[in-house]
Design an enzyme around this catalytic site. Structure first.
Site, mmCIF file in Angstrom:
data_model
loop_
_atom_site.group_PDB
_atom_site.id
_atom_site.type_symbol
_atom_site.label_atom_id
_atom_site.label_comp_id
_atom_site.label_asym_id
_atom_site.label_seq_id
_atom_site.Cartn_x
_atom_site.Cartn_y
_atom_site.Cartn_z
ATOM 1 N N SER A 35 0.831 -1.203 0.000
ATOM 2 C CA SER A 35 0.000 0.000 0.000
ATOM 3 C C SER A 35 0.873 1.263 0.000
ATOM 4 C CB SER A 35 -0.961 -0.055 1.190
ATOM 5 O OG SER A 35 -1.982 0.896 1.061
ATOM 6 N N ASP A 121 -9.278 -6.759 -3.944
ATOM 7 C CA ASP A 121 -8.781 -5.545 -3.298
ATOM 8 C C ASP A 121 -9.703 -4.378 -3.639
ATOM 9 O OD1 ASP A 121 -7.312 -3.285 -2.396
ATOM 10 O OD2 ASP A 121 -5.436 -4.378 -2.648
ATOM 11 N N HIS A 155 -7.168 -6.088 0.555
ATOM 12 C CA HIS A 155 -6.017 -5.205 0.705
ATOM 13 C C HIS A 155 -5.186 -5.656 1.900
ATOM 14 C CE1 HIS A 155 -4.030 -1.486 -0.421
ATOM 15 N NE2 HIS A 155 -3.989 -1.113 0.840
#
Length: 328
Positions: A35, A121, A155
């Site tokens: 991320s 995600d 995620h």
């Protein structure tokens, strides 16, 4: 000399937070991140491609995607890939290289890159990761770029041994997907690695070290950096074996401030390190008023030079990297 520094580091750790030590390391380095850490890993790779020879990006987009704007970061660079112009981002990179703000882009030709984005995600959609793939494809041959888009992960960092259910969000952002992301990434970057079993333990030492000395102009917290980071050192590397350095950047809400050592302990890198003589450096970001979630700076909260080798976070982590190599 490195043996003496190593001894001091481990003696110091007995009292808690230690001074980062130096080790017997190869000269090349690889990076990875999740991320915001994925964006940081990409920035570090692009800025310092003379030294960094590979990057593994878990749920991240292309270099300089946010253009120094937090709104762009939270919209286009997460869920609106159609708004991302890779040609424009390449142009910025060329300008940065031509003015010496990043290393020559020609260095990237020797790199390997691993890109992962889960099919479930919902935080960073696969189209954004594909823009990263497009960016790297300008400089790196297709055979040296590996992409993984077919794992049904939300995620988070995919593992085969720890974390929440693969397709759901959890507070640690580590997902048990029956997929060893750390191994798959490092094996692509280096090749020929031994794979740990899903039940493998960790036989090295996860140590806390002082990050404050790597920021000269102001306290580390001024730049969104924690005062301490983690380093994982396998027993063989402690004993002087020739080892390799990998730098792993946590994601937002994943730093020491938020979850302690969970990312450094459970993301899957350490078991790979034990079997293959890697030292894993886990630098730590922290929250600021402009960065309440403790993200790495990929949108400019620490200053306009953030994606270059003059950026405060990149410079600080580079100094940590050099310390482990006995060069700082």
């Amino acid at each position: 000399m490195w043996r003496f520094t190593l001894l001091l580091a481990f003696v110091g750790f007995c009292s808690g937070q230690s001074r980062l030590g130096s080790y017997n390391l190869d000269s090349s380095v690889t990076v990875s991140g999740l991320s915001s850490g994925a964006y940081m890993a990409n920035q570090f790779h692009i800025a310092l491609s003379g030294r960094v020879t590979g990057a593994a990006i878990f749920a991240g987009g292309p270099y300089y995607c946010a253009l120094g704007n937090s709104v762009t970061a939270s919209t286009s660079c997460m869920t609106v890939p159609g708004a991302i112009s890779v040609a424009a981002l390449r142009s910025y990179a060329v300008t940065f290289a031509n003015t010496g703000q990043i290393d020559p882009l020609s260095n990237l030709g020797r790199s390997k890159v691993f890109i992962f984005c889960g099919s479930k995600d919902s935080v960073l959609v696969q189209g954004v990761a594909q823009k990263l793939q497009e960016f790297y494809s300008s400089y790196i041959s297709a055979g040296n770029i590996k992409t993984v888009y077919n794992v049904a992960a939300q995620h988070g960092m995919p593992t085969d041994s720890y974390g929440g259910a693969c397709g759901t969000t959890n507070n640690d952002y580590i997902n048990n997907c029956n997929y060893n992301g750390a191994y798959e990434a490092l094996n692509h970057l280096y090749g020929g690695l031994s794979k740990p079993s899903s039940s493998s333990g960790q036989t090295g030492q996860l140590n806390l070290f002082d990050q404050s000395e790597y920021f000269n102009l102001a306290p580390a917290s001024t730049y969104g950096m924690d005062t301490a980071g983690y380093i994982y050192v396998p027993t063989a590397c402690q004993n002087g074996a020739r080892c390799r350095l990998h730098i792993a950047f946590h994601g937002c809400l994943q730093g020491r401030e938020k979850v302690g050592d969970k990312f450094a302990r459970y993301a899957g890198y350490n078991q790979v390190a034990d079997l293959n003589n890697f030292i894993i450096l886990y630098p730590q970001a922290r929250s600021l008023a402009l960065n309440p979630n403790g993200c790495w700076d990929w949108f400019g909260y620490s200053g306009i030079t953030y994606p270059t080798k003059n950026g405060f976070q990149i410079t600080g982590v580079e100094r940590m990297m050099k310390r482990t190599m006995g060069q700082y």
